[in-house]
Design an enzyme around this catalytic site. Structure first.
Site, PDB file in Angstrom:
ATOM      1  N   ASP A 116       9.957   8.455   0.247  1.00 20.53           N
ATOM      2  CA  ASP A 116       8.569   7.938   0.522  1.00 20.53           C
ATOM      3  C   ASP A 116       8.570   6.420   0.359  1.00 20.53           C
ATOM      4  OD1 ASP A 116       5.751   7.336   0.854  1.00 20.53           O
ATOM      5  OD2 ASP A 116       5.248   8.957  -0.686  1.00 20.53           O
ATOM      6  N   ASP A 127       2.490   4.032   5.280  1.00 21.32           N
ATOM      7  CA  ASP A 127       3.056   4.773   4.269  1.00 21.32           C
ATOM      8  C   ASP A 127       3.440   6.145   4.944  1.00 21.32           C
ATOM      9  OD1 ASP A 127       3.143   6.389   1.881  1.00 21.32           O
ATOM     10  OD2 ASP A 127       0.989   6.251   1.472  1.00 21.32           O
ATOM     11  N   HIS A 196      -4.788  10.047   2.033  1.00 24.20           N
ATOM     12  CA  HIS A 196      -6.151   8.906   1.669  1.00 24.20           C
ATOM     13  C   HIS A 196      -6.040   7.869   2.908  1.00 24.20           C
ATOM     14  CE1 HIS A 196      -2.161   6.669   0.980  1.00 24.20           C
ATOM     15  NE2 HIS A 196      -1.641   7.888   0.869  1.00 24.20           N
ATOM     16  N   HIS A 204      -4.428   2.893  -1.424  1.00 29.16           N
ATOM     17  CA  HIS A 204      -5.485   3.835  -1.526  1.00 29.16           C
ATOM     18  C   HIS A 204      -6.724   3.308  -1.243  1.00 29.16           C
ATOM     19  CE1 HIS A 204      -7.739   7.268  -2.413  1.00 29.16           C
ATOM     20  NE2 HIS A 204      -6.649   7.955  -2.969  1.00 29.16           N
ATOM     21  N   GLU A 229      -0.938  13.090   4.566  1.00 31.74           N
ATOM     22  CA  GLU A 229       0.294  13.452   3.682  1.00 31.74           C
ATOM     23  C   GLU A 229       0.158  14.968   3.140  1.00 31.74           C
ATOM     24  OE1 GLU A 229       1.571  11.317   0.215  1.00 31.74           O
ATOM     25  OE2 GLU A 229      -0.269  10.170   0.677  1.00 31.74           O
ATOM     26  N   GLU A 324       4.777  12.769   5.382  1.00 29.31           N
ATOM     27  CA  GLU A 324       3.552  11.944   5.559  1.00 29.31           C
ATOM     28  C   GLU A 324       3.458  10.885   6.806  1.00 29.31           C
ATOM     29  OE1 GLU A 324       3.378   9.220   2.218  1.00 29.31           O
ATOM     30  OE2 GLU A 324       1.286   8.979   2.503  1.00 29.31           O
TER      31      GLU A 324
HETATM   32  C1  HZE Z   1       1.363   3.376  -6.469  1.00 27.14           C
HETATM   33  C2  HZE Z   1       2.632   3.210  -5.462  1.00 27.14           C
HETATM   34  C3  HZE Z   1       2.706   4.223  -4.323  1.00 27.14           C
HETATM   35  C4  HZE Z   1       0.064   6.372  -3.565  1.00 27.14           C
HETATM   36  C5  HZE Z   1      -0.609   5.954  -4.695  1.00 27.14           C
HETATM   37  C6  HZE Z   1      -0.661   7.341  -2.509  1.00 27.14           C
HETATM   38  C7  HZE Z   1      -1.867   6.061  -5.214  1.00 27.14           C
HETATM   39  C8  HZE Z   1      -2.771   4.732  -5.212  1.00 27.14           C
HETATM   40  C9  HZE Z   1      -3.627   7.012  -6.161  1.00 27.14           C
HETATM   41  C10 HZE Z   1      -2.269   7.158  -5.805  1.00 27.14           C
HETATM   42  C11 HZE Z   1      -6.523   7.149  -6.711  1.00 27.14           C
HETATM   43  C12 HZE Z   1      -1.692   9.339  -7.828  1.00 27.14           C
HETATM   44  C13 HZE Z   1       0.466   3.806  -6.091  1.00 27.14           C
HETATM   45  C14 HZE Z   1       0.228   5.132  -5.038  1.00 27.14           C
HETATM   46  C15 HZE Z   1       1.524   4.794  -4.113  1.00 27.14           C
HETATM   47  N1  HZE Z   1       1.345   5.823  -3.340  1.00 27.14           N
HETATM   48  N2  HZE Z   1      -1.823   8.005  -2.870  1.00 27.14           N
HETATM   49  O1  HZE Z   1      -0.020   7.470  -1.475  1.00 27.14           O
HETATM   50  F1  HZE Z   1       1.541   2.653  -7.427  1.00 27.14           F
HETATM   51  F2  HZE Z   1       3.524   2.712  -5.952  1.00 27.14           F
HETATM   52  C16 HZE Z   1      -3.897   4.866  -5.804  1.00 27.14           C
HETATM   53  C17 HZE Z   1      -4.517   5.970  -6.347  1.00 27.14           C
HETATM   54  N3  HZE Z   1      -5.795   6.004  -6.825  1.00 27.14           N
HETATM   55  C18 HZE Z   1      -7.607   7.098  -7.644  1.00 27.14           C
HETATM   56  N4  HZE Z   1      -8.692   6.158  -7.487  1.00 27.14           N
HETATM   57  C19 HZE Z   1      -7.808   4.646  -7.650  1.00 27.14           C
HETATM   58  C20 HZE Z   1      -6.689   4.683  -6.653  1.00 27.14           C
HETATM   59  O2  HZE Z   1      -1.656   8.211  -5.919  1.00 27.14           O
HETATM   60  C21 HZE Z   1      -1.817   9.054  -6.272  1.00 27.14           C
HETATM   61  C22 HZE Z   1      -1.116  10.337  -5.883  1.00 27.14           C
HETATM   62 MN    MN Z   2       3.571   7.796   0.562  1.00 27.72          MN
HETATM   63 MN    MN Z   3       0.370   8.220   0.696  1.00 32.13          MN
END
Ligand code: HZE
Ligand code: MN
Ligand code: MN
Length: 343
Positions: A116, A127, A196, A204, A229, A324
């Site tokens: 990923d 993403d 997301h 996000h 995803e 994804e």
């Molecule tokens: C990182 C990273 C890669 C994702 C996130 C994603 C991510 C960002 C939740 C997230 C939810 C835990 C963070 C992410 C990443 N990929 N969703 O694809 F550091 F290197 C933010 C959030 N948050 C709650 N509200 C605040 C933001 O991933 C979840 C799966």
């Molecule tokens: Mn991803």
């Molecule tokens: Mn993602």
């Protein structure tokens, strides 16, 4: 793809309507940024799909992928580059594992590895992820998750409720099962993982796309960008934080906390200059020449300036897979911008 509609006419209306076409034309510049970032993603993953072999260390894999991706995206400060660290989560771990320095993990023939990674142009983030296996015994698991993600992509569209996407995904995902070594496992959607919305320099942006039934009724809107995803698992279908953290990102809502320690201030300056609100990992601080930063990093996390994103793992011994894509809900069409010949 066309946006879904209640009937043939509502589906085709957006593709022919002059007002929608004009809205579309007004946004072509940022659509093209996504297309460029997606092309670098496709070329990087095509190269890595033939390069990665069992016996390589996870560090070797990530360093080669990141070197390839940096060249292809034309890395230039915060205007173009890697959008977040290379996830290469193994087996029961579903997301947010990338090796830290000194990690000696070697990829095995029977591993299930989720690759990923993200690219961006002017903060327009791709993403996009796939699952890599060498042993064909996992084929039905990969097929289930690929089918589920494509179902999510098909169901998504302007005015579609997020909960309806989740329900469709779960129905397809859980219609599969996996037989390994004479035992049959149901394949479950991982209920606390989701797709997301994506914002500018913001992986996000606040809306979540569930992968099980019972989600929110909030609707997808014109010109929103989504990561669709899905994750399938032979375990509980639920992940927990586990293992050492490698992924970090600035808390988007933090409004300049007062920092007392000089080391923390200096580290935050490095983060602001190199990553802004994009995610990063410990290896990326190492390559910038930073050392002995762990206490400062911990302080920034304790102060709520930086959030840690630890690996997310289902129960030990199970297998998880992910696919994804990034999609743009253009006024006229739904563009699956990261789509390739591979997936
Ligand atoms: C990182 C990273 C890669 C994702 C996130 C994603 C991510 C960002 C939740 C997230 C939810 C835990 C963070 C992410 C990443 N990929 N969703 O694809 F550091 F290197 C933010 C959030 N948050 C709650 N509200 C605040 C933001 O991933 C979840 C799966
Ligand atoms: Mn991803
Ligand atoms: Mn993602």
């Amino acid at each position: 793809m066309e946006h879904p509609g209640v009937d043939e006419n509502t589906a085709i209306y957006r593709t022919t309507n002059a007002e929608k076409k004009a809205l579309d034309a007004a946004n072509i510049e940022w659509y093209n940024d996504f297309r460029l970032a997606a092309e670098a993603h496709r070329q990087t993953r095509q190269y890595m799909q033939s390069y990665i072999k069992p016996g390589m260390t996870m560090i070797e894999i990530c360093e080669r992928l990141e070197e390839t991706s940096r060249k292809l995206i034309g890395e230039h400060g915060l205007d173009a580059g890697l959008a977040f660290p290379t996830g290469c989560s193994l087996n029961h771990c579903a997301a947010h594992y990338t090796p830290n320095a000194g990690d000696t993990t070697v990829l095995q023939y029977d591993d299930v590895c989720k690759i990923d990674f993200g690219t961006h142009i002017n903060g327009h983030i791709i993403d996009c992820a796939f699952t890599l296996t060498f042993d064909p015994k996992y084929d039905e698991l990969l097929k289930a998750v690929k089918d589920a993600t494509n179902t999510g992509i098909k169901t998504a569209g302007i005015d579609v409720r997020l909960c309806d996407v989740g329900k469709a995904i779960q129905e397809v995902m859980e219609s599969y099962e996996l037989e390994i070594n004479g035992k049959t496992y149901p394949i479950k959607s991982i209920r606390n993982l989701n797709g997301h919305s994506i914002g500018s320099y913001r992986i996000h942006a606040g809306k979540t796309v569930p992968i099980v039934k019972g989600g929110e009724e909030t609707k997808m809107e014109e010109n929103e960008v989504f990561a669709i995803e899905t994750f399938g698992s032979t375990g509980r279908g639920f992940v927990n934080d586990d293992m050492e953290t490698s992924h970090y990102m600035k808390n988007y809502n933090d409004s300049h906390s007062l920092l007392r320690l000089a080391g923390s201030k200096k580290l935050l300056n490095v983060i602001n200059q190199n990553f802004g609100t994009l995610a990063f990992c410990r290896r990326w601080l190492d390559r910038l020449g930073q050392s002995r930063y762990l206490l400062s990093l911990k302080d920034l996390c304790d102060k709520g300036v930086i959030d840690p994103y630890p690996p997310l793992c289902d129960v030990k011994g199970c297998y998880t897979a992910q696919y994804e894509h990034t999609i743009i809900l253009r006024p006229t069409y739904k563009e699956v911008v990261s789509r390739g010949e591979d997936y």
